[in-house]
Design a protein around this motif. Structure first.
Motif, PDB file in Angstrom:
ATOM      1  N   THR A 292       0.812  -1.216   0.000  1.00  0.00           N
ATOM      2  CA  THR A 292       0.000   0.000   0.000  1.00  0.00           C
ATOM      3  C   THR A 292       0.847   1.270   0.000  1.00  0.00           C
ATOM      4  N   PHE A 293       1.948   1.251   0.777  1.00  0.00           N
ATOM      5  CA  PHE A 293       2.730   2.478   0.946  1.00  0.00           C
ATOM      6  C   PHE A 293       4.190   2.371   0.514  1.00  0.00           C
ATOM      7  N   GLY A 294       4.673   1.154   0.283  1.00  0.00           N
ATOM      8  CA  GLY A 294       6.033   1.000  -0.194  1.00  0.00           C
ATOM      9  C   GLY A 294       6.969   0.440   0.867  1.00  0.00           C
ATOM     10  N   PRO A 295       8.087  -0.134   0.443  1.00  0.00           N
ATOM     11  CA  PRO A 295       9.005  -0.825   1.359  1.00  0.00           C
ATOM     12  C   PRO A 295       9.696   0.097   2.353  1.00  0.00           C
ATOM     13  N   TRP A 296       9.797   1.388   2.063  1.00  0.00           N
ATOM     14  CA  TRP A 296      10.517   2.312   2.948  1.00  0.00           C
ATOM     15  C   TRP A 296       9.817   2.432   4.297  1.00  0.00           C
ATOM     16  N   TRP A 297       8.507   2.314   4.314  1.00  0.00           N
ATOM     17  CA  TRP A 297       7.748   2.563   5.542  1.00  0.00           C
ATOM     18  C   TRP A 297       7.061   1.316   6.087  1.00  0.00           C
ATOM     19  N   ALA A 298       7.229   0.178   5.425  1.00  0.00           N
ATOM     20  CA  ALA A 298       6.467  -1.027   5.802  1.00  0.00           C
ATOM     21  C   ALA A 298       6.755  -1.467   7.234  1.00  0.00           C
ATOM     22  N   ASP A 299       8.034  -1.420   7.651  1.00  0.00           N
ATOM     23  CA  ASP A 299       8.372  -1.857   9.007  1.00  0.00           C
ATOM     24  C   ASP A 299       7.664  -0.999  10.058  1.00  0.00           C
ATOM     25  N   THR A 300       7.731   0.296   9.881  1.00  0.00           N
ATOM     26  CA  THR A 300       7.141   1.201  10.875  1.00  0.00           C
ATOM     27  C   THR A 300       5.625   1.106  10.879  1.00  0.00           C
ATOM     28  N   ILE A 301       5.023   1.058   9.694  1.00  0.00           N
ATOM     29  CA  ILE A 301       3.556   0.991   9.620  1.00  0.00           C
ATOM     30  C   ILE A 301       3.042  -0.296  10.250  1.00  0.00           C
ATOM     31  N   SER A 302       3.649  -1.429   9.941  1.00  0.00           N
ATOM     32  CA  SER A 302       3.172  -2.688  10.511  1.00  0.00           C
ATOM     33  C   SER A 302       3.385  -2.716  12.022  1.00  0.00           C
ATOM     34  N   SER A 303       4.441  -2.076  12.501  1.00  0.00           N
ATOM     35  CA  SER A 303       4.671  -1.970  13.946  1.00  0.00           C
ATOM     36  C   SER A 303       3.576  -1.126  14.605  1.00  0.00           C
ATOM     37  N   ILE A 304       3.212  -0.020  13.974  1.00  0.00           N
ATOM     38  CA  ILE A 304       2.124   0.826  14.477  1.00  0.00           C
ATOM     39  C   ILE A 304       0.822   0.035  14.530  1.00  0.00           C
ATOM     40  N   GLN A 305       0.537  -0.704  13.457  1.00  0.00           N
ATOM     41  CA  GLN A 305      -0.702  -1.463  13.386  1.00  0.00           C
ATOM     42  C   GLN A 305      -0.783  -2.534  14.460  1.00  0.00           C
ATOM     43  N   LYS A 306       0.321  -3.219  14.702  1.00  0.00           N
ATOM     44  CA  LYS A 306       0.331  -4.257  15.740  1.00  0.00           C
ATOM     45  C   LYS A 306      -0.007  -3.661  17.107  1.00  0.00           C
ATOM     46  N   SER A 307       0.585  -2.517  17.416  1.00  0.00           N
ATOM     47  CA  SER A 307       0.307  -1.863  18.702  1.00  0.00           C
ATOM     48  C   SER A 307      -1.131  -1.365  18.771  1.00  0.00           C
ATOM     49  N   TYR A 308      -1.631  -0.829  17.669  1.00  0.00           N
ATOM     50  CA  TYR A 308      -3.000  -0.327  17.622  1.00  0.00           C
ATOM     51  C   TYR A 308      -4.009  -1.440  17.932  1.00  0.00           C
ATOM     52  N   TYR A 309      -3.862  -2.574  17.265  1.00  0.00           N
ATOM     53  CA  TYR A 309      -4.785  -3.685  17.499  1.00  0.00           C
ATOM     54  C   TYR A 309      -4.635  -4.255  18.901  1.00  0.00           C
ATOM     55  N   LEU A 310      -3.401  -4.315  19.399  1.00  0.00           N
ATOM     56  CA  LEU A 310      -3.163  -4.858  20.725  1.00  0.00           C
ATOM     57  C   LEU A 310      -3.819  -3.995  21.804  1.00  0.00           C
ATOM     58  N   LEU A 311      -3.666  -2.687  21.707  1.00  0.00           N
ATOM     59  CA  LEU A 311      -4.278  -1.791  22.691  1.00  0.00           C
ATOM     60  C   LEU A 311      -5.802  -1.892  22.665  1.00  0.00           C
ATOM     61  N   ALA A 312      -6.365  -2.041  21.474  1.00  0.00           N
ATOM     62  CA  ALA A 312      -7.823  -2.147  21.362  1.00  0.00           C
ATOM     63  C   ALA A 312      -8.347  -3.463  21.929  1.00  0.00           C
ATOM     64  N   GLN A 313      -7.495  -4.490  21.977  1.00  0.00           N
ATOM     65  CA  GLN A 313      -7.923  -5.768  22.546  1.00  0.00           C
ATOM     66  C   GLN A 313      -8.324  -5.601  24.017  1.00  0.00           C
ATOM     67  N   SER A 314      -7.691  -4.659  24.709  1.00  0.00           N
ATOM     68  CA  SER A 314      -8.001  -4.416  26.125  1.00  0.00           C
ATOM     69  C   SER A 314      -9.043  -3.322  26.310  1.00  0.00           C
ATOM     70  N   GLY A 315      -9.599  -2.851  25.231  1.00  0.00           N
ATOM     71  CA  GLY A 315     -10.629  -1.824  25.315  1.00  0.00           C
ATOM     72  C   GLY A 315     -10.737  -1.047  24.020  1.00  0.00           C
TER      73      GLY A 315
END
Length: 615
Positions: A292-315
């Motif tokens: 969606t956004f390119g290899p330059w930002w994939a690591d950071t974006i997927s890291s953000i997404q993992k944290s976003y979903y994890l935090l929402a799991q608790s509320g």
């Protein structure tokens, strides 16, 4: 104004892009029924989209519009009572007309009956009488389908969805024809309530799943920001697929726009379950970000997404006013949201202009929105605690809560009016259904602080301390043939869920620990009484047994059995789905201080544990 052919054209194109081919159209009172516009079913046919209807819309009829509102315009007379045992003839004619309209198109007919909208079927109260009436409804519907369409019934696609109270009716002896596909439902929060047993897996109609990525209802909506963890979706749907639920998958996607990434994951999973298995979800998130956004930002974006979903799991953001966090938990939660929001904002500044709008929609808005909702609620609560202790700092946190409330509105205005040249004007609401959680909460005032000081307020005493052990921190394990322990990142509160894979169904209710797999933990404890809390993913039992159990042995004592299954709609279930975990409790007394050993046996298939806490 309404959803009609122009909108559905875009939706059908989206479905094809996602390799999807089946739709339950919009059903709420804010839109007219799908069949109200004759071009809608014709367009679906042109695009190769199969049209069905939800659990409360039998025979492709949208009752909330077509019976309750538009019946008099369609038929020239008012409808009678929506009660099959009192008004069978009129209801059957109403269904027959839709079957005649739809028979030339590819359709899936929902059989059964509920209320006019999303409520239980009117009729007798005793369960045996409900079973008898629903049995009559289904028998008559099938006779109607056979007589009207003129094909063998096994060649007319039909589903039965045992949703909410209908599952109780089904469990109490409803005889479902073999060729009807059972579409098992989740509990509206992503935890599937039941799946096919060995006998049901032999049915020619097989089974499917109705699963929520968005939900309108009790105990609290989540319609604003899509935050159902892909790890949970994969775990539950992979389990369903393993138990033969492969005939139809249908995802409730609400308003579509907030759930873009989750819809894409769900469809990729449906297309290739094994490629999107629970242990490969993070690979998918990285691949999605890269594509969606390119290899330059994939690591950071997927890291953000993992944290976003994890935090929402608790509320989930939409449910923050129904949850309780300790002060330490609230501080850590806000810090984590602020960290991923800062990452997202920094990335946005680096993005080329052509990607900024997409990044705002898909990453920055949900992350910032969730952050601000948590700040609004948690800072407001902190301001009240400080005010009750007579502390002037309370006003600082009151101001922070107010700023967060304002920021949510500004973010949403930016979404609707600025990005993509105003293309999405009106698409996003920061207060769906005007639920109370979206309002500005009560905050501290100078008057509160002064009043507390006059009363001689002081800070509260510290609470109970707990030793926390992540489920994945076991020191020994025992596995059995054919299955092994897996740690799945992002599955459940705390970040990692430990479970046995592959999922192997159990039809019995054996509660013995003999021959069962186990995990063992060491923990240093003081002398005296202790409470052990085992936090688990709040799943439902995969069968109708009502069992999802573990057993704990403390220092070699006889194992104690604990069942964490809760029936949907119960008070315990409501608490569990909002906070993201079910909790088993057991009490122990240590005769002396030192190292203790905890052994956790996995009794029933599907159990996922996240962490152990010893108070």
């Amino acid at each position: 104004k309404d959803i009609g052919p122009k909108t559905y054209t875009r939706i059908f194109e989206l479905l094809l892009r996602l390799k999807a081919n089946y739709i339950w159209p919009a059903m709420h009172p804010c839109t007219k029924a799908f069949y109200y516009y004759p071009d809608n079913p014709r367009l679906a046919n042109d695009y190769g989209i199969v049209v069905g209807s939800s659990h409360c819309e039998p025979m492709l009829r949208n009752n909330v519009f077509e019976w309750a509102e538009n019946y008099v315009h369609e038929y020239g007379t008012a409808p009678g009572e929506w009660r099959y045992d009192h008004n069978k003839a009129q209801i059957l004619d109403y269904w027959k007309d839709r079957v005649q309209q739809s028979e030339k198109y590819e359709s899936v007919y929902t059989v059964g009956m509920r209320g006019i909208h999303d409520g239980s079927m009117p009729g007798p109260a005793p369960i045996p009488e409900k079973v008898k009436l629903l049995q009559q409804v289904i028998d008559d519907q099938r006779r109607l389908l056979g007589n009207t369409i003129g094909k063998p019934l096994q060649d007319i696609p039909q589903i039965f969805c045992p949703y909410k109270e209908v599952l109780t009716v089904y469990r109490n002896g409803l005889s479902l024809p073999d060729d009807v596909t059972i579409v098992w439902a989740d509990d509206n929060y992503g935890y599937i309530r039941q799946l096919s047993n060995e006998q049901e897996r032999q049915r020619s109609g097989r089974s499917g799943v109705y699963y929520h990525l968005s939900y309108w209802g009790s105990p609290q909506d989540y319609l604003w920001l899509s935050s159902v963890s892909p790890s949970l979706v994969s775990y539950e749907m992979s389990k369903a697929w393993k138990l033969g639920a492969d005939r139809v998958w249908i995802f409730n996607v609400g308003d579509i726009k907030p759930a873009e990434e989750d819809i894409e994951f769900a469809m990729d999973l449906a297309w290739n379950v094994q490629r999107c298995s629970p242990d490969k979800v993070n690979e998918w998130l990285h691949s999605w970000a890269n594509r969606t956004f390119g290899p330059w930002w994939a690591d950071t974006i997927s890291s953000i997404q993992k944290s976003y979903y994890l935090l929402a799991q608790s509320g989930k953001p939409e449910q923050m006013n129904s949850l309780h966090f300790t002060e330490a938990e609230a501080t850590e939660r806000i810090a984590q949201y602020q960290a991923i929001a800062a990452k997202a904002e920094a990335l946005y500044q680096q993005m080329p202009a052509r990607l900024k709008d997409a990044f705002f929609e898909l990453i920055l808005y949900p992350v910032e929105g969730a952050r601000r909702m948590n700040e609004k609620i948690l800072y407001a609560q902190k301001s009240l605690r400080l005010a009750a202790a007579g502390q002037q700092e309370a006003l600082l946190y009151a101001q922070k809560a107010t700023e967060a409330f304002t920021a949510i509105q500004q973010l949403t205005a930016r979404y609707n009016d600025s990005i993509a040249g105003g293309k999405w004007q009106g698409i996003m609401s920061w207060h769906p259904r005007d639920q109370a959680v979206f309002n500005m909460p009560a905050i501290a005032t100078q008057k509160m602080i002064d009043s507390a000081r006059r009363a001689g307020a002081s800070a509260g005493s510290p609470g109970t301390t707990a030793v926390i052990i992540p489920a994945a921190a076991y020191i020994q394990k025992k596995e059995i043939s054919g299955v092994s322990f897996h740690t799945i990142e992002g599955l459940g509160a705390g970040g990692n869920g430990v479970t046995l894979l592959p999922f192997t169904p159990s039809e019995g209710s054996d509660s013995s620990t003999t021959g069962k797999p186990w995990l063992e933990y060491n923990i240093s404890l003081d002398k005296g009484p202790h409470t052990l809390l085992v936090k688990c993913l709040p799943l439902q039992s995969a069968n109708s047994s009502g069992h999802l159990r573990y057993a704990v042995s403390f220092n070699g004592e006889t194992p104690r059995l604990v069942n964490i299954h809760t029936e949907a709609e119960s008070r315990a279930w409501k608490l569990n789905v909002l906070r993201g975990f079910a909790q088993g409790t057991s009490q122990y007394i240590t005769a002396s201080a030192g190292m203790a050993t905890l052994r956790v046996y996995f009794i029933d298939p599907g159990l996922v544990i996240n962490q152990l806490e010893v108070e």
